[in-house]
Design a protein around this motif. Structure first.
Motif, PDB file in Angstrom:
ATOM      1  N   LYS A   1     -24.961 -94.534  -3.959  1.00 47.84           N
ATOM      2  CA  LYS A   1     -26.024 -95.304  -3.329  1.00 47.84           C
ATOM      3  C   LYS A   1     -27.159 -94.382  -2.874  1.00 47.84           C
ATOM      4  CE  LYS A   1     -26.469 -99.198  -0.248  1.00 47.84           C
ATOM      5  NZ  LYS A   1     -25.904 -99.922   0.875  1.00 47.84           N
TER       6      LYS A   1
ATOM      7  N   LYS B   1     -14.820-100.875  -7.331  1.00 48.75           N
ATOM      8  CA  LYS B   1     -13.655-100.418  -6.573  1.00 48.75           C
ATOM      9  C   LYS B   1     -13.861-100.534  -5.072  1.00 48.75           C
ATOM     10  CE  LYS B   1     -11.422 -98.497 -10.135  1.00 48.75           C
ATOM     11  NZ  LYS B   1     -10.062 -98.786 -10.547  1.00 48.75           N
ATOM     12  N   TYR B   2     -15.120-100.578  -4.656  1.00 51.37           N
ATOM     13  CA  TYR B   2     -15.391-100.567  -3.216  1.00 51.37           C
ATOM     14  C   TYR B   2     -16.339-101.707  -2.881  1.00 51.37           C
ATOM     15  CZ  TYR B   2     -16.943 -98.882   1.325  1.00 51.37           C
ATOM     16  OH  TYR B   2     -17.230 -98.774   2.663  1.00 51.37           O
ATOM     17  N   ILE B   3     -16.046-102.402  -1.806  1.00 52.46           N
ATOM     18  CA  ILE B   3     -16.899-103.502  -1.357  1.00 52.46           C
ATOM     19  C   ILE B   3     -17.582-103.074  -0.070  1.00 52.46           C
ATOM     20  CG2 ILE B   3     -16.945-105.925  -0.721  1.00 52.46           C
ATOM     21  CD1 ILE B   3     -14.270-106.146  -2.310  1.00 52.46           C
TER      22      ILE B   3
ATOM     23  N   TYR C   1     -18.974 -94.483  -3.639  1.00 51.11           N
ATOM     24  CA  TYR C   1     -19.976 -95.551  -3.554  1.00 51.11           C
ATOM     25  C   TYR C   1     -21.177 -95.093  -2.728  1.00 51.11           C
ATOM     26  CZ  TYR C   1     -22.015-100.044  -2.271  1.00 51.11           C
ATOM     27  OH  TYR C   1     -22.883-101.079  -2.053  1.00 51.11           O
ATOM     28  N   ASN C   2     -20.890 -94.481  -1.568  1.00 49.56           N
ATOM     29  CA  ASN C   2     -21.977 -94.038  -0.698  1.00 49.56           C
ATOM     30  C   ASN C   2     -22.803 -92.950  -1.373  1.00 49.56           C
ATOM     31  OD1 ASN C   2     -21.400 -95.798   1.313  1.00 49.56           O
ATOM     32  ND2 ASN C   2     -20.262 -94.351   2.562  1.00 49.56           N
TER      33      ASN C   2
ATOM     34  N   TYR D   1     -13.044 -94.227  -3.166  1.00 55.38           N
ATOM     35  CA  TYR D   1     -14.044 -95.060  -3.825  1.00 55.38           C
ATOM     36  C   TYR D   1     -15.227 -95.321  -2.895  1.00 55.38           C
ATOM     37  CZ  TYR D   1     -10.125 -95.863  -6.940  1.00 55.38           C
ATOM     38  OH  TYR D   1      -9.073 -95.691  -7.788  1.00 55.38           O
ATOM     39  N   GLY D   2     -14.922 -95.441  -1.604  1.00 58.57           N
ATOM     40  CA  GLY D   2     -15.991 -95.631  -0.631  1.00 58.57           C
ATOM     41  C   GLY D   2     -16.908 -94.422  -0.566  1.00 58.57           C
TER      42      GLY D   2
END
Lengths: 88, 153
Positions: free
Chosen positions: B105, A31-33, B101-102, B97-98
């Motif tokens: 990670k 979903k995220y790049i 994601y972070n 979503y970002g």
């Protein structure tokens, strides 16, 4: 009568078949790049650091736009080059 | 509540303490403006893709923060622009979503696994194909299955 396993072709029958392209973001649920991940973004640029078209990568329009944004951000931060040769 | 991320490149000529103090100034600035800092990622000294200010390397930092009312961003960017220790900066707003994601990670869910798979696969791919010679007949079946593996992906 020869069975299916025994038939041998002189040339590879798979040559010339169309390989179905797909959007990897949709298929694998990405979903995220991340614009900081240069190893990932390098898949979407050619040897000169130019963005590859959708025609080649198979990305959907939505994710192609996001890839383009991420690559441009990475270029600004000197993670990817603007112009180069022999990138890969 | 909005999530943002500011990444910047610090001049590599500075000493370690000076680099730390540079990051600290922006960290303090953000907390003074009412933002809560989620994470500070240090990506370390990296080779730049092209020279900036006649430097070929830079120290990369990324500060992730959240703020209810981020009206101080122009102020922050002006400060970054005027700072001679900063070579480049980029402020980005993160969607949900970002943020996820972070977070993943940071917890090591993203990145390591992909790289491990690549490391395992790459030696298999790079192995030269041994041409089956009549004398070395047992070597040929050993080489053949290794070539097949990358095709299955």
């Amino acid at each position: 009568m020869a069975t299916q396993d025994e038939i041998k072709f002189l040339s590879n029958p798979n040559i010339g078949q169309k390989k179905t392209k797909y959007c990897r973001f949709k298929r694998f649920g990405l979903k995220y790049i991340d614009y900081k991940d240069d190893a990932f973004l390098i898949q979407f640029v050619n040897d000169q650091g130019k963005l590859l078209p959708r025609r080649l990568t198979g990305n959907s329009l939505k994710y192609q736009r996001r890839v383009a944004t991420a690559v441009k951000r990475a270029r600004h931060l000197a993670i990817l080059p603007y112009v180069t040769d022999l990138l890969k | 509540m909005r999530h943002l991320e500011v990444s910047f490149i610090v001049d590599p000529v500075l000493s370690g303490d000076e680099v730390k103090s540079t990051v600290q100034t922006y960290k303090d600035m953000l907390t003074n403006e009412g933002a809560s800092i989620v994470h500070i990622a240090e990506m370390g000294l990296r080779q730049l893709a092209y020279p900036i200010n006649n430097r070929s390397t830079g120290v990369y930092f990324c500060i992730e923060f959240s703020s209810p009312n981020p009206t101080f961003i122009p102020k922050l960017e002006l400060a970054l622009k005027r700072d001679e220790r900063i070579m480049r900066f980029l402020t980005v707003s993160l969607d949900k979503y970002g943020v996820k994601y972070n977070e993943d990670k940071r917890n090591g869910k993203i990145g390591k696994r992909q790289r491990k798979e690549k490391q395992v696969e790459s030696p298999v791919v790079s192995e030269p194909y041994v041409r089956p010679v009549q004398h070395a007949a047992p070597a040929a079946p050993a080489a053949a299955p290794e070539i097949v593996i990358p095709e299955e992906e």
